[in-house]
Design an enzyme around this catalytic site. Structure first.
Site, PDB file in Angstrom:
ATOM      1  N   CYS A   1      29.633  22.092   7.467  1.00 48.16           N
ATOM      2  CA  CYS A   1      28.643  23.162   7.329  1.00 48.16           C
ATOM      3  C   CYS A   1      28.890  24.271   8.359  1.00 48.16           C
ATOM      4  CB  CYS A   1      27.229  22.608   7.388  1.00 48.16           C
ATOM      5  SG  CYS A   1      25.990  23.755   6.720  1.00 48.16           S
TER       6      CYS A   1
ATOM      7  N   HIS B   1      26.855  18.221   3.569  1.00 48.30           N
ATOM      8  CA  HIS B   1      26.518  17.389   4.726  1.00 48.30           C
ATOM      9  C   HIS B   1      26.756  15.898   4.441  1.00 48.30           C
ATOM     10  CE1 HIS B   1      24.679  20.323   7.458  1.00 48.30           C
ATOM     11  NE2 HIS B   1      24.236  20.936   6.376  1.00 48.30           N
TER      12      HIS B   1
ATOM     13  N   GLU C   1      27.248  13.731   6.611  1.00 45.38           N
ATOM     14  CA  GLU C   1      26.674  12.987   7.745  1.00 45.38           C
ATOM     15  C   GLU C   1      25.178  12.743   7.616  1.00 45.38           C
ATOM     16  OE1 GLU C   1      25.359  17.089   8.931  1.00 45.38           O
ATOM     17  OE2 GLU C   1      26.778  16.151   7.570  1.00 45.38           O
TER      18      GLU C   1
END
Length: 245
Positions: free
Chosen positions: A97, A175, A177
Site C-alpha cells: 500500500c 493489504h 497483512e
C-alpha cells in the site's frame, strides 16, 4: 537472516506477512517511524537504518499520502532513499500500500489521488496468479501509483495498478497483512467515519474480515512464499522452509 520491517505508525502491523517471514527463518527488526503520540502530527524526524544490514525489507502501509509533504514531513525522503539503495543493492523489497507507493516513487513512478477510493474485500485481475492470486484482497486506499520504468505490472483493478515487480522487489496496493485486530485499530483511529463517508459499513467490514480470517491468512502466506521463491531462488542464504502452515 534479517528483515527490516518499516512500520509507519503504531497501527501498521505486519500480521500474517510478518508471521510467514518469521516461519521462513527471518528475524524481524521492526522500526516504527511515527510514534503513537504523534499520530496526528506525523512530520517527525526519523533516521532509517542502512539497508545493507538486512537480507530483506518489508515496507507496510500508512494513513497518509506519499506526496503530502505537509503531513509526512522530512522522513519520507529518508524512506525513498532507503528503497532506492535497497533496489540498487539487489536487496528484496516487499512493499504494501503506502510502502508500494513509496517504492514506485523511489524508482521513478508517481503517486496520485485515485478517481475513487477502494475500501473492503475486492477481487483484482492478475497476470501472475501463482504469485498474486486474484483474491479477494482487502483494500483501503485513496491514492494510486504508476508503475515505475522497467517494472512489470502484475495485477490491476478498475481504479489502477494493484501489483508490480521490478528486479527482486514486489509492490502491492492491497493489504495482505490485514487482520481483524489491525482493522479494529484503523476503525478506532477515524477509519469508521471515513468508511461511512464513502459508503462502507464499518461493522460489515469487520464481520467479513473475521469470517475470512483463515482464508486470508493462507492467501497472505502464499504471497510471501511466492515472493521468496521469486527473489531468492538459487541464491546463498536462502530462507528455510516454513516451520508451519
Amino acid at each position: 537472516m534479517r528483515a527490516l520491517v518499516l512500520r509507519h505508525d503504531h497501527a501498521s502491523l505486519s500480521g500474517p506477512v510478518g508471521d510467514r517471514l518469521a516461519q521462513h527463518g527471518f528475524a524481524l527488526d521492526e522500526r516504527t517511524v511515527v510514534p503513537v503520540e504523534r499520530q496526528d502530527d506525523p512530520a517527525v524526524e526519523f533516521s532509517f537504518p542502512a539497508p545493507g544490514d538486512y537480507d530483506l525489507v518489508l515496507a507496510l502501509g500508512a494513513p497518509w499520502s506519499v506526496y503530502d509533504r505537509s503531513a509526512v514531513g522530512p522522513w519520507i525522503d529518508g524512506e525513498l532513499d532507503l528503497l532506492r539503495r535497497a533496489h540498487a543493492a539487489d536487496l528484496p523489497v516487499l512493499a504494501i500500500c503506502f510502502g508500494a507507493q513509496a517504492l514506485a516513487t523511489a524508482l521513478g513512478g508517481s503517486v496520485e489521488r485515485a478517481p475513487r477510493p477502494e475500501i473492503g474485500w475486492m477481487t483484482v485481475r492478475s497476470d501472475a496468479p501463482d504469485l498474486i492470486p486474484e483474491g479477494p484482497w482487502f483494500q483501503w486506499h485513496f491514492d494510486r501509483f504508476t508503475v515505475p520504468p522497467g517494472a512489470l505490472e502484475l495485477a490491476r483493478s478498475p481504479v489502477g495498478p494493484q501489483a508490480f515487480r521490478i528486479g527482486r522487489s514486489l509492490g502491492v496496493q492491497f493489504h495482505p497483512e490485514l487482520t481483524e485486530e489491525t482493522l479494529s485499530q484503523w476503525l478506532d483511529l477515524g477509519g469508521a467515519r471515513q468508511a461511512e463517508e464513502h459508503g462502507s459499513d464499518p461493522d460489515r467490514l469487520l464481520g467479513e474480515t473475521r469470517a475470512r480470517r483463515e482464508e486470508a491468512r493462507q492467501r497472505a502466506y502464499g504471497l510471501v512464499d511466492g515472493f521468496l521463491r521469486m527473489t531468492l531462488r538459487g541464491r546463498r542464504g536462502r530462507p528455510a522452509e516454513p516451520t508451519q502452515t
